[in-house]
Design a protein around this motif. Structure first.
Motif, PDB file in Angstrom:
ATOM      1  N   LEU A 199      85.501  37.132  50.089  1.00 39.17           N
ATOM      2  CA  LEU A 199      86.246  36.365  50.256  1.00 39.17           C
ATOM      3  C   LEU A 199      87.863  36.777  50.529  1.00 39.17           C
ATOM      4  CD1 LEU A 199      85.095  35.104  46.934  1.00 39.17           C
ATOM      5  CD2 LEU A 199      84.896  34.530  48.952  1.00 39.17           C
ATOM      6  N   ASP A 200      89.161  36.729  49.526  1.00 37.02           N
ATOM      7  CA  ASP A 200      90.549  37.145  50.431  1.00 37.02           C
ATOM      8  C   ASP A 200      91.424  38.578  49.607  1.00 37.02           C
ATOM      9  OD1 ASP A 200      90.632  36.493  48.023  1.00 37.02           O
ATOM     10  OD2 ASP A 200      91.796  34.636  48.278  1.00 37.02           O
ATOM     11  N   GLN A 201      90.139  39.426  50.243  1.00 38.37           N
ATOM     12  CA  GLN A 201      90.643  40.817  49.085  1.00 38.37           C
ATOM     13  C   GLN A 201      89.802  41.712  49.334  1.00 38.37           C
ATOM     14  OE1 GLN A 201      90.540  40.229  44.650  1.00 38.37           O
ATOM     15  NE2 GLN A 201      88.291  39.773  44.824  1.00 38.37           N
ATOM     16  N   CYS A 202      90.109  43.263  49.020  1.00 43.39           N
ATOM     17  CA  CYS A 202      89.579  43.720  49.366  1.00 43.39           C
ATOM     18  C   CYS A 202      88.725  44.271  48.361  1.00 43.39           C
ATOM     19  CB  CYS A 202      89.912  45.003  49.367  1.00 43.39           C
ATOM     20  SG  CYS A 202      91.145  45.039  51.455  1.00 43.39           S
ATOM     21  N   GLN A 203      87.036  44.529  48.264  1.00 46.52           N
ATOM     22  CA  GLN A 203      86.843  44.919  46.966  1.00 46.52           C
ATOM     23  C   GLN A 203      85.996  46.463  47.104  1.00 46.52           C
ATOM     24  OE1 GLN A 203      83.216  43.108  46.497  1.00 46.52           O
ATOM     25  NE2 GLN A 203      83.759  42.119  44.370  1.00 46.52           N
ATOM     26  N   GLY A 204      86.164  47.300  45.791  1.00 46.87           N
ATOM     27  CA  GLY A 204      85.465  48.689  45.835  1.00 46.87           C
ATOM     28  C   GLY A 204      83.652  48.730  46.041  1.00 46.87           C
ATOM     29  N   ILE A 205      83.741  49.379  46.788  1.00 47.49           N
ATOM     30  CA  ILE A 205      81.923  49.105  48.135  1.00 47.49           C
ATOM     31  C   ILE A 205      81.655  50.232  46.578  1.00 47.49           C
ATOM     32  CG2 ILE A 205      80.195  50.116  49.602  1.00 47.49           C
ATOM     33  CD1 ILE A 205      82.592  50.854  51.443  1.00 47.49           C
ATOM     34  N   SER A 206      80.469  49.233  46.547  1.00 49.42           N
ATOM     35  CA  SER A 206      80.022  49.246  44.979  1.00 49.42           C
ATOM     36  C   SER A 206      79.415  51.391  45.174  1.00 49.42           C
ATOM     37  CB  SER A 206      78.177  48.860  44.764  1.00 49.42           C
ATOM     38  OG  SER A 206      77.237  48.901  45.801  1.00 49.42           O
ATOM     39  N   GLY A 207      78.416  52.035  46.244  1.00 47.74           N
ATOM     40  CA  GLY A 207      78.380  53.371  46.288  1.00 47.74           C
ATOM     41  C   GLY A 207      79.938  54.788  45.520  1.00 47.74           C
ATOM     42  N   ALA A 208      80.480  54.089  46.129  1.00 45.65           N
ATOM     43  CA  ALA A 208      82.209  53.883  46.371  1.00 45.65           C
ATOM     44  C   ALA A 208      82.728  54.481  44.273  1.00 45.65           C
ATOM     45  CB  ALA A 208      82.949  54.058  47.287  1.00 45.65           C
ATOM     46  N   SER A 209      82.663  52.406  44.263  1.00 41.13           N
ATOM     47  CA  SER A 209      83.096  52.774  42.280  1.00 41.13           C
ATOM     48  C   SER A 209      81.792  53.151  41.871  1.00 41.13           C
ATOM     49  CB  SER A 209      83.006  50.964  42.702  1.00 41.13           C
ATOM     50  OG  SER A 209      83.316  50.410  43.482  1.00 41.13           O
ATOM     51  N   THR A 210      80.851  53.394  42.042  1.00 38.86           N
ATOM     52  CA  THR A 210      79.565  54.284  41.079  1.00 38.86           C
ATOM     53  C   THR A 210      80.716  56.237  41.363  1.00 38.86           C
ATOM     54  OG1 THR A 210      77.787  52.761  41.358  1.00 38.86           O
ATOM     55  CG2 THR A 210      77.415  54.815  40.566  1.00 38.86           C
ATOM     56  N   VAL A 211      80.819  56.348  42.636  1.00 43.04           N
ATOM     57  CA  VAL A 211      80.867  57.611  41.924  1.00 43.04           C
ATOM     58  C   VAL A 211      82.461  58.487  41.570  1.00 43.04           C
ATOM     59  CG1 VAL A 211      81.993  59.602  43.761  1.00 43.04           C
ATOM     60  CG2 VAL A 211      79.916  58.276  44.571  1.00 43.04           C
ATOM     61  N   ILE A 212      82.931  57.031  42.069  1.00 42.20           N
ATOM     62  CA  ILE A 212      84.503  57.123  41.260  1.00 42.20           C
ATOM     63  C   ILE A 212      84.653  57.454  39.381  1.00 42.20           C
ATOM     64  CG2 ILE A 212      86.700  56.190  41.224  1.00 42.20           C
ATOM     65  CD1 ILE A 212      86.570  54.871  44.472  1.00 42.20           C
ATOM     66  N   GLY A 213      83.875  56.024  39.544  1.00 45.32           N
ATOM     67  CA  GLY A 213      83.672  55.652  37.996  1.00 45.32           C
ATOM     68  C   GLY A 213      82.843  57.064  37.295  1.00 45.32           C
ATOM     69  N   SER A 214      81.895  57.655  37.980  1.00 48.30           N
ATOM     70  CA  SER A 214      80.744  58.584  37.690  1.00 48.30           C
ATOM     71  C   SER A 214      82.280  60.262  37.292  1.00 48.30           C
ATOM     72  CB  SER A 214      79.810  59.247  38.618  1.00 48.30           C
ATOM     73  OG  SER A 214      78.665  58.857  38.336  1.00 48.30           O
ATOM     74  N   LEU A 215      82.838  59.871  38.825  1.00 48.93           N
ATOM     75  CA  LEU A 215      84.063  61.387  39.076  1.00 48.93           C
ATOM     76  C   LEU A 215      84.696  61.219  37.094  1.00 48.93           C
ATOM     77  CD1 LEU A 215      85.033  61.611  42.057  1.00 48.93           C
ATOM     78  CD2 LEU A 215      83.763  63.238  40.297  1.00 48.93           C
ATOM     79  N   ALA A 216      85.678  59.975  36.497  1.00 52.28           N
ATOM     80  CA  ALA A 216      86.007  59.565  35.999  1.00 52.28           C
ATOM     81  C   ALA A 216      85.759  59.808  34.139  1.00 52.28           C
ATOM     82  CB  ALA A 216      86.473  57.916  35.639  1.00 52.28           C
ATOM     83  N   LEU A 217      84.074  59.269  34.017  1.00 47.55           N
ATOM     84  CA  LEU A 217      82.948  60.230  32.594  1.00 47.55           C
ATOM     85  C   LEU A 217      83.123  61.454  33.215  1.00 47.55           C
ATOM     86  CD1 LEU A 217      80.859  57.195  33.584  1.00 47.55           C
ATOM     87  CD2 LEU A 217      83.138  57.350  31.779  1.00 47.55           C
ATOM     88  N   LEU A 218      83.128  61.900  33.990  1.00 46.80           N
ATOM     89  CA  LEU A 218      83.260  63.671  33.706  1.00 46.80           C
ATOM     90  C   LEU A 218      84.535  63.821  33.875  1.00 46.80           C
ATOM     91  CD1 LEU A 218      80.913  66.073  34.311  1.00 46.80           C
ATOM     92  CD2 LEU A 218      81.721  66.009  36.575  1.00 46.80           C
ATOM     93  N   PHE A 219      84.962  63.296  34.003  1.00 47.02           N
ATOM     94  CA  PHE A 219      87.066  63.710  33.763  1.00 47.02           C
ATOM     95  C   PHE A 219      86.973  63.666  32.073  1.00 47.02           C
ATOM     96  CE2 PHE A 219      91.159  63.031  33.105  1.00 47.02           C
ATOM     97  CZ  PHE A 219      91.692  64.060  32.774  1.00 47.02           C
ATOM     98  N   VAL A 220      86.780  62.857  31.608  1.00 48.17           N
ATOM     99  CA  VAL A 220      87.007  62.105  30.334  1.00 48.17           C
ATOM    100  C   VAL A 220      86.005  63.289  29.021  1.00 48.17           C
ATOM    101  CG1 VAL A 220      86.601  60.434  28.314  1.00 48.17           C
ATOM    102  CG2 VAL A 220      87.731  59.883  30.568  1.00 48.17           C
TER     103      VAL A 220
END
Length: 169
Positions: free
Chosen positions: A139-160
């Motif tokens: 649309l009118d913005q940049c959106q995280g690609i689901s594969g990258a978002s999943t990896v980033i989310g997984s890394l954040a959970l691992l860090f926590v």
């Protein structure tokens, strides 16, 4: 012998071609454009009118302004009518389609600030902000690609989890 002279009166009719609607570029969403009604035989008495999809518009000049182009609002069939004294002439129909290009519109790099942006404006037509790695225009913005978002989310959970296990031990 009487000579009979028969006079021939020539009536000059306008040989001007029908008006032509001109637009020399592609129309992209969000841009400002104008359709131009070109007619060779204009005088002080020439008037213009426009129709979109067979309905009269309020435009009475030789240009039809399109601001912040949007497919839902501006897609359609445009016709220009010219009245020149007693003569009326109508253009062929111009079929206009607004092409949707996702992404945030920009004019300078400063317009491309925020999460997901490279802070760089691609100034080719249509000008849009470039998305950072791991993001794509949506649309009118940049959106995280689901594969990258999943990896980033997984890394954040691992860090926590690591931080939590250190606190527990």
């Amino acid at each position: 012998m009487k000579l009979l002279f028969v006079g021939i009166m020539l009536v000059a009719a306008s040989c001007a071609a029908n008006p032509v609607i001109q637009l020399n570029r592609t129309i992209y969403n969000g841009g400002d454009y104008e359709l131009k009604c070109e007619y060779a035989d204009t005088t002080n008495e020439t008037t213009f009118s426009w129709q979109k999809d067979g309905v009269d518009t309020n435009e009475t000049s030789d240009t039809f302004q399109i601001q912040d182009a949007c497919g839902e609002k501006h897609n359609g069939n445009y016709t220009c009518m010219v009245t020149n004294g007693e003569a009326n002439s109508t253009s062929d129909t111009y079929h206009l389609v607004v092409i949707f290009v996702p992404g945030k519109r920009c004019q300078t790099n400063e317009d491309c600030d925020g999460i997901g942006y490279k802070k760089q404006c691609n100034t080719t037509e249509p000008p849009r902000c470039l998305c950072a790695d791991g993001y794509r225009p949506h649309l009118d913005q940049c959106q995280g690609i689901s594969g990258a978002s999943t990896v980033i989310g997984s890394l954040a959970l691992l860090f926590v989890a690591l931080v939590s296990s250190r606190i527990v031990n």
